[in-house]
Structures are given as structure tokens and as C-alpha cells.
Write an enzyme that holds these catalytic residues in place. Structure first.
Site, PDB file in Angstrom:
ATOM      1  N   LYS A 156       0.827  -1.257   0.133  1.00 44.34           N
ATOM      2  CA  LYS A 156      -0.024   0.172   0.170  1.00 44.34           C
ATOM      3  C   LYS A 156       0.764   1.154  -0.104  1.00 44.34           C
ATOM      4  CE  LYS A 156      -4.014  -0.264   2.235  1.00 44.34           C
ATOM      5  NZ  LYS A 156      -4.935  -0.406   3.313  1.00 44.34           N
ATOM      6  N   GLU A 198       0.773  -4.962   4.616  1.00 45.66           N
ATOM      7  CA  GLU A 198      -0.589  -5.038   5.567  1.00 45.66           C
ATOM      8  C   GLU A 198      -1.101  -6.336   5.205  1.00 45.66           C
ATOM      9  OE1 GLU A 198      -3.307  -1.916   6.521  1.00 45.66           O
ATOM     10  OE2 GLU A 198      -4.464  -2.869   5.283  1.00 45.66           O
ATOM     11  N   GLU A 273     -12.033   4.352   9.332  1.00 44.75           N
ATOM     12  CA  GLU A 273     -12.070   3.025   8.405  1.00 44.75           C
ATOM     13  C   GLU A 273     -11.615   1.833   8.964  1.00 44.75           C
ATOM     14  OE1 GLU A 273     -11.980   3.608   4.199  1.00 44.75           O
ATOM     15  OE2 GLU A 273     -13.251   5.347   4.612  1.00 44.75           O
ATOM     16  N   GLU A 286      -7.357   3.128   8.106  1.00 42.39           N
ATOM     17  CA  GLU A 286      -7.160   4.559   7.693  1.00 42.39           C
ATOM     18  C   GLU A 286      -8.274   5.632   8.068  1.00 42.39           C
ATOM     19  OE1 GLU A 286      -6.817   5.227   3.417  1.00 42.39           O
ATOM     20  OE2 GLU A 286      -9.038   4.791   3.006  1.00 42.39           O
ATOM     21  N   ARG A 290     -12.086  14.174   5.924  1.00 46.99           N
ATOM     22  CA  ARG A 290     -12.970  15.170   5.234  1.00 46.99           C
ATOM     23  C   ARG A 290     -14.155  14.651   5.364  1.00 46.99           C
ATOM     24  NH1 ARG A 290     -13.520  11.132   1.369  1.00 46.99           N
ATOM     25  NH2 ARG A 290     -11.723  10.318   0.605  1.00 46.99           N
TER      26      ARG A 290
END
Length: 442
Positions: A156, A198, A273, A286, A290
Site C-alpha cells: 500500500k 499489510e 475506516e 485509515e 474530510r
């Protein structure tokens, strides 16, 4: 706060403009060449041109947006989602210009935008994280880390987001092939080739928790959304609350999200999340600093106006609610209507929207920035509308979504409406995992 520059486009720009007007605040629409005649520009109190049609010459051009803010005599900038919304350098420049950035502080965006740093912050807050590595820049370090993490895994981008910059890897041999490509993609997309590893959780669900935090010590959650219906890690369908979630798991995930937001000094609206495994265990992946595309489903089941809360917080006021005030009522689903052809590999399909008849009725909400006669531009994201349906039960929400799709008429461009019509009967059976849709599509 008296005047806000809306530094975005489409449905979220119109959503922000409406919230500003309800709060008695003037809204100034920033627009590109392609959006000069757009509906949200027309409905704003004022508008300002920020550049050419490509996003890099307009909505992603921090200099142009800041110049527009100065020219428009605003005292705040709302970035919406995408574009500059999670750009810490932009948020810092807005603050240095003496303006209010309607979002979290730049240092929080910076910390949570770097995925490796975000993992560390989660661990410090006592929030479980998916087994993984720290930041990596070379193959030897990645191979050593992979031996610890175990396969299958994901490579990632450390600076990534929105489902981009992710590559699955099944073996050490495959890692050697994938790593250089993943680093090049990360560098091209985010300006940083750093990656991390991950563990890949099979059949996991994507659960995210909406949080709100003010400058007066108030931090609350607005429960969770299930965003597991994804294609290539891009969401197509979201719902709230997550179906089939045990009360203890719901409470634990929500409390973990609040704990993390408080730990990092969060301010504004954000989303934490998680991946949820079959056994009920969950792991932080994560934080999106926003407003989210899928925020309407949370509004439908809680009665909150999340954008209005953003404006309140940015204006230095306390949240309008406490945690005890936020209760779940019914269920809501959101269908993303994209100008794409599902029968041609989801190929984007810009063009003229010759007909656009929207559905209505009890529990039906449509968020869009377009009307019939508009041109869907090739320069931006292909989403043209969000169809949101609420019901007293999940079954009723899904039934209303099916009826709404039957009423919808779109001509001129193909859309994902036909895919949603096929999907809804399948989703009535209950929750799915993040890889379900790609398997169902074949």
C-alpha cells in the site's frame, strides 16, 4: 463566518452551498472552464474562475484556489472531498492567509494522511490495526517485513487514499515483481514512493465510523456505515447502519473511532475506516480527514446535517449535539450513479445528459449537481448523482431504492443504474465482503 469559498464541483459543491445558505452564510463557487455554466455555480451567491478544465489547472491548483479566495473576499474555504481536501500543505496555506480551512488542522491531515504514521497513532490510542509493517523503500526491507506479516498481503502507498495505490501479493516471488511497480504508482499518484505492507484479510467487511469533533472538547460518533460493495476498491453502494452487526461490536468500533479522533486532536467531520473479520474482530485501516461521498446515509439515520456541523465547528462553535442525542432511526442505502458503461468494463462515458428525470417519494433523496442538457466532462470523476433511500427497516430502504431506480430516466450517457438494478436483489440477502462484487461480476 460570513462568506465561504466552495473549492469543489458537482453534487458536493451544491450540497455545501445549500448548507451555507441555511446557516445564513454566503457561498462563492470556484469553477473551471468546463463548469462555467454549472448549476452549482448558478445557485451560489457569487462565483470565481480558477482555470482550465483539467483538474491540475483548476481544482487541484492551490495557487489558483488561494487567489480566488483573496479575490472573492471570503473568510473560509470548504474543500469538499477529493481534490485539495486532504492536502495538508494547502490547509496550512489557507490558515497562513488568515482564512479558515473547513476541515481538521494541517498537522492532523498530515499525520493521518501518511498511512504508516496513522497506524502508529492508532496503536498509541489502543485501536487494533491490521498486522503490517512500517514505511518501506527497498526490496530487502520489504522481504524481511513480509516474512513477519505473512502472505497473502497488500502493498500500500504510505501517502495513498481512496482505494488507490494498493497491490495484492500472494508470495515472496510476486513481491519482488510487484514492489517496483507499486512504488512507481505511488510516486506518480501521490508524489511519494514510500509503501508499507499489510496482511490481506479474506472476506472482510469495510466498516467506517463517522466522527465529529469541535474545539471545545466535544467528540462524538454518528455510528457506522457498511461500504463493502466495491469494485477495484472503489465504492459503489453504501448503507447505514451496517447490517447484521452485533451491538457489542458496533459499540466497540464506535468507541475506538472516538478514541482515535480524540488522541490525534481531530477537529471537524472525519471517517475512521476499519476491516471487520468474520469472527467480529476489527482493525483500523485509515482515516479520511474530510466529508465522505457517502455521508448522506448517516444523515438519514441520525437526523444530523454533517455539513452544517462542519460549518459550526469551523466557526468556533460547539457541536449542536452530544453523544446521547445521536440515535439510530431506520436504515438508509446509497447508490452511486456513475457515467460509466458496466457492460464495457466500466468504461467512463462522458457526453451530453439529454434526459435526466429524477425519482421522488417518501424516503427518497437524490444528490446531484447536474440537470438535463449538461455535459458530463471527461476531466473529472464520473459520478453524476447519488440515490439515497431511507426506510424504517433495511428491507424498506432497499424496496424504495428499487422503485426509485424504476422511476429514474437517464439518456445520453450510459450509467451504473442498470448494474444497481441487478445488484439490489442480491444485497437483500444480507451483508457481503469487500471482494464479493468482483466475484459476482465474474
Amino acid at each position: 463566518m460570513r462568506r465561504v469559498l466552495v473549492a469543489n464541483r458537482g453534487e458536493i459543491a451544491l450540497r455545501i452551498i445549500r448548507a451555507c445558505h441555511e446557516a445564513g452564510v454566503e457561498a462563492v463557487a470556484a469553477y473551471s472552464d468546463a463548469d462555467k455554466a454549472a448549476r452549482w455555480v448558478e445557485l451560489a451567491d457569487d462565483s470565481v474562475h480558477i482555470g482550465g478544465s483539467p483538474a491540475g489547472k483548476s481544482y487541484l491548483n492551490a495557487d489558483a484556489v488561494l487567489t480566488a479566495a483573496w479575490q472573492s473576499d471570503v473568510d473560509a474555504v470548504h474543500p469538499g472531498y477529493g481534490f485539495l481536501s486532504e492536502n495538508a500543505a494547502f490547509a496550512r496555506r489557507v490558515a497562513e492567509a488568515g482564512l479558515t480551512f473547513i476541515g481538521p488542522p494541517a498537522d492532523v491531515i498530515e499525520k493521518m494522511g501518511d498511512k504508516a504514521t496513522a497506524r502508529r497513532m492508532a496503536e498509541e490510542a489502543g485501536v487494533p490495526v491490521v498486522p503490517g509493517s512500517g514505511p518501506l523503500n527497498d526490496l530487502a526491507a520489504a522481504e524481511a517485513a513480509a516474512a513477519e506479516v505473512g502472505f497473502p498481503l497488500l502493498v500500500k502507498a504510505a501517502a495513498g487514499g481512496g482505494g488507490r495505490g494498493i497491490r495484492p501479493v500472494a508470495s515472496a516471488e510476486e513481491l519482488a515483481d510487484v514492489l517496483p511497480t507499486a512504488q512507481a504508482e505511488a510516486a506518480a499518484a501521490f508524489g511519494d514512493g514510500t509503501v508499507y505492507l499489510e496482511r490481506l484479510l479474506e472476506r472482510a467487511r469495510h466498516i467506517e465510523v463517522q466522527v465529529l469533533a469541535d474545539d471545545h472538547g466535544g467528540v462524538v460518533h454518528a455510528y457506522e456505515r457498511d461500504c463493502s460493495v466495491q469494485r477495484r476498491r472503489q465504492k459503489l453502494f453504501e448503507e447505514a447502519p451496517a447490517p447484521g452487526l452485533e451491538r457489542e461490536v458496533r459499540e466497540a468500533i464506535a468507541e475506538a473511532a472516538v478514541r482515535l479522533a480524540r488522541h490525534v486532536g481531530y477537529r471537524g467531520a472525519g471517517t475512521v475506516e476499519f476491516l471487520l473479520a468474520d469472527d467480529g474482530s476489527f482493525y483500523f485501516i485509515e482515516m479520511n480527514t474530510r466529508i465522505q461521498v457517502e455521508h448522506p446515509v448517516t444523515e438519514c439515520v441520525t437526523g444530523l446535517d454533517l455539513v452544517a456541523e462542519q460549518l459550526r465547528i469551523a466557526d468556533g462553535k460547539a457541536l449542536s449535539v452530544t453523544q446521547e442525542d445521536i440515535v439510530l432511526d431506520g436504515a438508509a442505502v446509497e447508490l452511486r450513479l456513475n457515467a460509466e458503461d458496466p457492460d464495457a468494463g466500466f468504461r467512463p462515458a462522458p457526453g451530453e445528459l439529454t434526459r435526466f428525470d429524477l425519482p421522488g417519494g417518501p424516503g427518497v433523496r437524490v444528490d446531484t449537481g447536474f440537470v438535463a442538457g449538461d455535459r458530463i466532462s471527461p476531466f473529472y470523476d464520473s459520478m453524476i448523482a447519488k440515490l439515497i433511500c431511507w426506510g424504517a427497516t433495511r428491507g424498506e430502504a432497499l424496496s424504495r431504492a428499487r422503485q426509485a431506480l424504476a422511476e429514474l430516466r437517464v439518456e445520453g450517457v450510459p450509467t451504473t443504474a442498470s448494474l444497481h438494478a441487478r445488484l439490489l436483489p442480491e444485497l437483500a440477502g444480507g451483508p457481503v465482503h469487500t471482494r464479493w462484487l468482483e466475484g459476482w461480476l465474474g
